[in-house]
Design a protein around this motif. Structure first.
Motif, PDB file in Angstrom:
ATOM      1  N   PHE A  13       1.141  -1.407   3.967  1.00 56.10           N
ATOM      2  CA  PHE A  13       0.639  -2.755   4.228  1.00 56.10           C
ATOM      3  C   PHE A  13       0.886  -3.662   3.014  1.00 56.10           C
ATOM      4  O   PHE A  13       0.688  -3.245   1.883  1.00 56.10           O
TER       5      PHE A  13
ATOM      6  N   CYS B 215      -6.480  -1.609  -0.046  1.00 55.51           N
ATOM      7  CA  CYS B 215      -5.631  -1.966   1.092  1.00 55.51           C
ATOM      8  C   CYS B 215      -6.535  -2.449   2.231  1.00 55.51           C
ATOM      9  O   CYS B 215      -7.414  -1.721   2.673  1.00 55.51           O
TER      10      CYS B 215
ATOM     11  N   CYS C 152      -0.038   3.228   3.634  1.00 52.04           N
ATOM     12  CA  CYS C 152       0.355   2.739   4.956  1.00 52.04           C
ATOM     13  C   CYS C 152       1.425   1.650   4.886  1.00 52.04           C
ATOM     14  O   CYS C 152       1.918   1.213   5.913  1.00 52.04           O
TER      15      CYS C 152
ATOM     16  N   CYS D  63       0.843  -1.192   0.000  1.00 51.76           N
ATOM     17  CA  CYS D  63       0.000   0.000   0.000  1.00 51.76           C
ATOM     18  C   CYS D  63       0.881   1.245   0.000  1.00 51.76           C
ATOM     19  O   CYS D  63       1.808   1.354   0.795  1.00 51.76           O
TER      20      CYS D  63
ATOM     21  N   CYS E  24      -5.926   0.090   5.432  1.00 55.44           N
ATOM     22  CA  CYS E  24      -6.410   1.470   5.500  1.00 55.44           C
ATOM     23  C   CYS E  24      -7.500   1.750   4.475  1.00 55.44           C
ATOM     24  O   CYS E  24      -8.091   2.828   4.487  1.00 55.44           O
TER      25      CYS E  24
HETATM   26 ZN   LIG Z   1      -2.951   1.035   3.357  1.00 59.46          ZN
END
Ligand SMILES: [Zn+2]
Length: 149
Positions: A132, A141, A130, A127, A144
């Motif tokens: 991820f 994602c 963030c 992501c 988030c």
């Molecule tokens: Zn994210």
């Protein structure tokens, strides 16, 4: 009143009560079934309504902060679902690997098995917001909710 009269009256009363209870049971069972069926129909229609509202929201035809919030939650849950399905698929594809034989006969021909996703998508992506990590097939994602395609 004689003893016999009293007795037969008691018997008649308990027969009436048993009949009453049986009929009550039958009636409440039937009504409970009808209540459950109506509840199921309400839930089903609410679900349909929700899907329709989601479509309109995504098409920009509904302006509502509350619905937009719910829509975002739905998106996040869907991403989580995608991740879980991916995890499930991988778990289902796992095969037992025999420990290597101690003796050194040369390995026989093995059939290569491709466990990865199609070559067009990367196995894992990150992501941008963030950081991820998620499967390459994810559209949002799961952490988030940012769109990652
Ligand atoms: Zn994210």
């Amino acid at each position: 009143m004689g003893l016999l009269d009293q007795l037969s009256r008691t018997i008649a009363q308990s027969v009436d009560r048993a009949r009453f209870e049986a009929e009550k049971f039958q009636k409440t069972t039937r009504l409970q079934g009808e209540v459950n069926e109506l509840r199921r129909q309400v839930d089903s229609k609410l679900n349909e309504l929700g899907q329709r509202a989601y479509e309109l929201l995504r098409a920009g035809q509904i302006q509502s902060a509350t619905l937009a919030e719910l829509g975002a939650v739905v998106d996040q849950l869907r991403s989580a679902l995608v991740m879980k399905e991916e995890e499930l698929k991988q778990a289902q594809a796992e095969v037992y690997v025999e420990p290597p034989a101690p003796a050194p006969p040369p390995p026989s021909q093995s059939v290569p098995i491709d466990y990865g996703p199609p070559a067009s998508t990367p196995a894992v992506k990150q992501c941008g917001v963030c950081g991820f990590q998620m499967p390459g097939t994810a559209m949002f994602c799961p952490n988030c909710g940012t769109r990652v395609t």
